[in-house]
Write an enzyme that holds these catalytic residues in place. Sequence first.
Site, mmCIF file in Angstrom:
data_model
loop_
_atom_site.group_PDB
_atom_site.id
_atom_site.type_symbol
_atom_site.label_atom_id
_atom_site.label_comp_id
_atom_site.label_asym_id
_atom_site.label_seq_id
_atom_site.Cartn_x
_atom_site.Cartn_y
_atom_site.Cartn_z
ATOM 1 N N LYS A 1 0.917 -1.241 -0.009
ATOM 2 C CA LYS A 1 0.040 0.165 -0.034
ATOM 3 C C LYS A 1 0.888 1.297 0.281
ATOM 4 O O LYS A 1 0.787 2.158 -0.747
ATOM 5 C CB LYS A 1 -1.034 -0.058 1.338
ATOM 6 N N ARG B 1 -0.612 -8.600 13.755
ATOM 7 C CA ARG B 1 -0.913 -7.702 12.539
ATOM 8 C C ARG B 1 -2.064 -8.474 11.725
ATOM 9 O O ARG B 1 -2.948 -7.939 11.115
ATOM 10 C CB ARG B 1 0.149 -6.879 11.874
HETATM 11 P P1 AP5 Z 1 4.934 -1.641 1.837
HETATM 12 O O1 AP5 Z 1 4.545 -0.740 0.782
HETATM 13 O O2 AP5 Z 1 5.538 -0.809 3.200
HETATM 14 O O3 AP5 Z 1 3.344 -2.421 2.475
HETATM 15 P P2 AP5 Z 1 2.209 -1.660 3.202
HETATM 16 O O4 AP5 Z 1 1.090 -2.336 2.541
HETATM 17 O O5 AP5 Z 1 2.240 -0.266 3.441
HETATM 18 O O6 AP5 Z 1 2.491 -2.662 4.698
HETATM 19 P P3 AP5 Z 1 2.570 -1.983 6.067
HETATM 20 O O7 AP5 Z 1 3.309 -3.101 6.901
HETATM 21 O O8 AP5 Z 1 2.917 -0.557 6.209
HETATM 22 O O9 AP5 Z 1 1.095 -2.158 6.279
HETATM 23 P P4 AP5 Z 1 0.210 -1.952 7.702
HETATM 24 O O10 AP5 Z 1 -0.997 -1.772 7.400
HETATM 25 O O11 AP5 Z 1 0.493 -3.080 8.629
HETATM 26 O O12 AP5 Z 1 1.169 -0.829 8.446
HETATM 27 P P5 AP5 Z 1 0.683 0.767 8.852
HETATM 28 O O13 AP5 Z 1 1.981 1.471 8.789
HETATM 29 O O14 AP5 Z 1 -0.541 1.099 8.027
HETATM 30 O O15 AP5 Z 1 5.793 -3.062 1.281
HETATM 31 C C1 AP5 Z 1 6.059 -3.834 2.432
HETATM 32 C C2 AP5 Z 1 7.694 -4.265 1.952
HETATM 33 O O16 AP5 Z 1 7.244 -5.263 0.424
HETATM 34 C C3 AP5 Z 1 8.395 -3.436 1.555
HETATM 35 O O17 AP5 Z 1 9.779 -3.822 2.051
HETATM 36 C C4 AP5 Z 1 8.297 -3.087 0.037
HETATM 37 O O18 AP5 Z 1 9.770 -2.620 -0.444
HETATM 38 C C5 AP5 Z 1 8.187 -4.472 -0.327
HETATM 39 N N1 AP5 Z 1 7.091 -4.495 -1.754
HETATM 40 C C6 AP5 Z 1 6.199 -3.821 -1.959
HETATM 41 N N2 AP5 Z 1 5.593 -4.128 -3.090
HETATM 42 C C7 AP5 Z 1 6.302 -5.025 -3.661
HETATM 43 C C8 AP5 Z 1 6.219 -5.805 -4.739
HETATM 44 N N3 AP5 Z 1 5.303 -5.492 -5.771
HETATM 45 N N4 AP5 Z 1 7.243 -6.620 -4.999
HETATM 46 C C9 AP5 Z 1 8.053 -6.987 -4.069
HETATM 47 N N5 AP5 Z 1 8.281 -6.252 -3.002
HETATM 48 C C10 AP5 Z 1 7.523 -5.220 -2.925
HETATM 49 O O19 AP5 Z 1 0.150 0.663 10.385
HETATM 50 C C11 AP5 Z 1 1.216 0.269 11.369
HETATM 51 C C12 AP5 Z 1 0.413 0.053 12.689
HETATM 52 O O20 AP5 Z 1 -0.054 1.304 13.251
HETATM 53 C C13 AP5 Z 1 -0.969 -0.763 12.739
HETATM 54 O O21 AP5 Z 1 -0.654 -2.160 13.143
HETATM 55 C C14 AP5 Z 1 -1.691 -0.181 14.015
HETATM 56 O O22 AP5 Z 1 -1.173 -0.425 15.300
HETATM 57 C C15 AP5 Z 1 -1.560 1.322 13.657
HETATM 58 N N6 AP5 Z 1 -2.606 1.919 12.749
HETATM 59 C C16 AP5 Z 1 -2.392 2.646 11.459
HETATM 60 N N7 AP5 Z 1 -3.392 2.766 11.119
HETATM 61 C C17 AP5 Z 1 -4.559 2.520 11.935
HETATM 62 C C18 AP5 Z 1 -6.030 2.717 11.848
HETATM 63 N N8 AP5 Z 1 -6.494 3.129 10.787
HETATM 64 N N9 AP5 Z 1 -6.633 2.207 12.882
HETATM 65 C C19 AP5 Z 1 -5.907 1.543 13.904
HETATM 66 N N10 AP5 Z 1 -4.641 1.533 13.992
HETATM 67 C C20 AP5 Z 1 -4.047 1.786 13.139
#
Ligand code: AP5
Length: 230
Positions: free
Chosen positions: A24, A182
């Site tokens: 994402k 997660r």
């Molecule tokens: P990346 O692009 O970083 O993936 P992502 O979908 O953004 O994954 P996240 O781990 O950031 O999602 P998340 O939803 O768990 O975390 P968030 O920060 O929102 O890609 C991942 C990896 O893959 C990278 O190394 C990239 O290089 C690689 N990659 C990407 N695309 C690729 C491809 N096509 N091929 C190969 N490699 C690829 O949330 C973190 C925490 O914050 C949550 O756990 C929660 O505690 C809190 N939080 C955030 N938002 C909320 C909410 N709305 N409500 C409640 N708690 C919340």
Amino acid sequence: MVQADVKKPLARPVIFLGPPGAGKGTQAKLVCEHYGVPHLSTGDMLRENVRQGTPLGLLARPIMERGDLVPDDLILRMVEERIARRDCLEGFVLDGFPRTLAQAQALDTMLKTQRAFPPAVIYFNVPEDVLIRRLSGRRTCKVGFEIYNIYERPPKVEGRCDVDGGELIQRPDDRPEAIRERLLAYRNLTEPLVEYYRRQGALEEVAGKATVADVSAAVFSALERLEARQ
Ligand code: AP5
Ligand code: MG
């Protein structure tokens, strides 16, 4: 990369929905750069609060490190304040929000109040084994939140960001126990939103297992289909 020739603003707010590690953040950066709209990642906003030691950051830190979700009321206050700013008038991409049914319903109300279009949703569908490998190999720039992967997208110089030379770190929630939590929180609380938005005819599904360039091409065509449908 296949992209629209002419830059035009996104008429509808866009939601990037999908499990942790689905790509994402990686794809949101590309779309936001292309359309010149803000990238609203609730995860990045929370991490910035943690870094600055704000009251929200102090509260959120242990929850995030465990891999649980931060309470809806805190997230909603943060998002409502952010989307009311002027830079969101021409569209924006929400990454990691909404994540519960209560958040999705509150967003509907916020957008109606602002007389904005209803949201368009891109759902990234990625198998669990791929997610786990991506999360364990992820490294993030401490300065500009640029995203790398030691297996798939390594930086040119080990441990340093290609863009600003910032230090690359591993997120505390990319430890195996937190990854498990997660994924569980996603399946239980967030995945039901796929049906919520599909029923509204507002969702396009993208197979997120392909390369970054191929997923990007699929995202841009899905956005065009969603814009045409409004
Ligand atoms: P990346 O692009 O970083 O993936 P992502 O979908 O953004 O994954 P996240 O781990 O950031 O999602 P998340 O939803 O768990 O975390 P968030 O920060 O929102 O890609 C991942 C990896 O893959 C990278 O190394 C990239 O290089 C690689 N990659 C990407 N695309 C690729 C491809 N096509 N091929 C190969 N490699 C690829 O949330 C973190 C925490 O914050 C949550 O756990 C929660 O505690 C809190 N939080 C955030 N938002 C909320 C909410 N709305 N409500 C409640 N708690 C919340
Ligand atoms: Mg992310």
